[in-house]
Design a protein around this motif. Structure first.
Motif, PDB file in Angstrom:
ATOM      1  N   THR A 214       0.822  -1.214   0.000  1.00  0.00           N
ATOM      2  CA  THR A 214       0.000   0.000   0.000  1.00  0.00           C
ATOM      3  C   THR A 214       0.853   1.259   0.000  1.00  0.00           C
ATOM      4  O   THR A 214       0.556   2.215  -0.727  1.00  0.00           O
ATOM      5  N   TYR A 215       1.936   1.246   0.787  1.00  0.00           N
ATOM      6  CA  TYR A 215       2.727   2.460   1.018  1.00  0.00           C
ATOM      7  C   TYR A 215       4.146   2.331   0.495  1.00  0.00           C
ATOM      8  O   TYR A 215       4.640   1.228   0.225  1.00  0.00           O
ATOM      9  N   ASN A 216       4.820   3.480   0.407  1.00  0.00           N
ATOM     10  CA  ASN A 216       6.215   3.461  -0.044  1.00  0.00           C
ATOM     11  C   ASN A 216       7.184   3.101   1.078  1.00  0.00           C
ATOM     12  O   ASN A 216       8.359   2.818   0.811  1.00  0.00           O
ATOM     13  N   MET A 217       6.724   3.140   2.320  1.00  0.00           N
ATOM     14  CA  MET A 217       7.493   2.705   3.495  1.00  0.00           C
ATOM     15  C   MET A 217       8.794   3.480   3.692  1.00  0.00           C
ATOM     16  O   MET A 217       9.682   3.051   4.432  1.00  0.00           O
ATOM     17  N   GLY A 218       8.934   4.611   3.022  1.00  0.00           N
ATOM     18  CA  GLY A 218      10.163   5.397   3.140  1.00  0.00           C
ATOM     19  C   GLY A 218      10.999   5.417   1.878  1.00  0.00           C
ATOM     20  O   GLY A 218      12.030   6.090   1.819  1.00  0.00           O
TER      21      GLY A 218
END
Length: 350
Positions: free
Chosen positions: A304-308
């Motif tokens: 879902t996310y780029n996580m950094g």
């Protein structure tokens, strides 16, 4: 001011104040002026934005376009009554995509739909768009503000846009040269950028303006959740253009909605796999908060996310040091997160 004779009392009674649109354009002009570059041929306000193509030295120029919006991140901007950065997100989502092809952004046009045209608010939104254009080197050559009474509440709006870039056909990134042993480099993100906000809205009860959003938190370095979520998307154009001049880049992925599992495979050819070392990823604190509050499984977070990691870049192993030096010289604290090997899954996180 222009349009001195343009006023419709009947249209205003129906909810559309055309004079507010003219005032908004006048307020925008100071921001738009910051974005002008050598291709601009006219001022904003006509029926179409004109731009002269910089094709000198190119054998076969190719135009590359990208369009996107900010998703439901706009909802948080409205709740916080903070409108000066959401425009950066709109630009970033477009220019970060076209740079993955190897194209230099030329110009951008925005589209704002609003329940009520409040000129000062619209101009503030456009100030963010202009800042995104400055960061990417693109000119803001036009756009549209559409007042939609009855379709959305007076205080609400949505923002989208599109960018056009150019690249010599022979320089379009070609992942066919990617090979086992190549290295995957990460460009850090500034936060969750502009994706995954529907899940954030559920986790943090954003639609009900949860007061917990506005409490400074130690795990976020003293920032609130709301401030952490609203940090604008990082624009990678100038560092990546500098990299493309010196290094044989073999693939670039903009990590947006769908996270690692959807976006990294888009730059990996069949028969190869990007092996990502999760332990190497510099996960930003906001992602830990999302996972904890929402009890979100790790795989779902990475899906879902780029996580950094806002962007991943594949380069030959013998050019890694040069790539890192160039990126760091242009403000990117880039680092290695994996390598390429033979395989059919295209991406594995382990």
């Amino acid at each position: 001011m222009e349009h001195k004779n343009s006023f419709s009392a009947s249209y205003a009674a129906a909810g559309v104040d055309i004079t507010a649109g003219y005032r908004a354009v006048e307020l925008m002009k100071q921001h738009i002026a910051r974005t002008r570059n050598e291709g601009c041929l006219d001022d904003v306000g006509g029926f179409g934005g004109c731009f002269g193509l910089p094709i000198s030295g190119m054998e076969e120029p190719v135009l590359v376009s990208g369009t996107d919006g900010c998703g439901t991140k706009v909802k948080l901007a409205i709740l916080m009554d903070k409108h000066d950065t959401i425009g950066i997100d709109a630009v970033a989502m477009c220019v970060n995509d076209i740079i993955c092809v190897g194209a230099k952004p030329l110009f951008f046009l925005d589209y704002i739909a609003c329940g009520k045209n409040i000129p000062e608010k619209i101009a503030t939104i456009v100030s963010g768009v202009a800042e995104g254009c400055v960061q990417s080197g693109a000119a803001l050559i036009g756009g549209e503000t559409a007042e939609h009474p009855g379709m959305m509440p007076a205080q609400e709006y949505d923002l989208a846009g599109f960018a056009v870039g150019i690249v010599d056909k022979k320089k379009i990134l070609d992942n066919s040269k990617m090979a086992p042993g190549d290295v995957v480099i990460a460009l850090p993100s500034t936060g969750i950028h502009s994706n995954g906000f529907s899940l954030c809205r559920k986790v943090f009860d954003i639609d009900n303006n949860n007061p917990e959003l506005y409490i400074p938190r130690e795990e976020l370095g003293g920032k609130t959740i709301a401030d952490s979520l609203l940090v604008p998307t990082r624009i990678y154009v100038k560092p990546v253009l500098a990299l493309l001049e010196k290094v044989n880049v073999r693939g670039i992925s903009h990590i947006t909605g769908g996270g690692f599992y959807e976006n990294i495979p888009r730059s990996i050819p069949n028969g190869l796999c990007a092996c990502i070392d999760k332990a190497s990823i510099r996960v930003l604190p906001i992602f830990n908060v999302i996972a904890s509050w929402g009890n979100i499984p790790e795989r779902d977070m990475y899906n879902t996310y780029n996580m950094g990691v806002g962007m991943s870049i594949v380069v030959p192993a013998d050019e890694v040091d040069t790539a890192l030096e160039i990126l760091k010289a242009h403000g990117e604290d880039a680092y290695v997160i994996g390598h390429i090997e033979a395989g059919e899954e295209k991406v594995i996180l382990k």
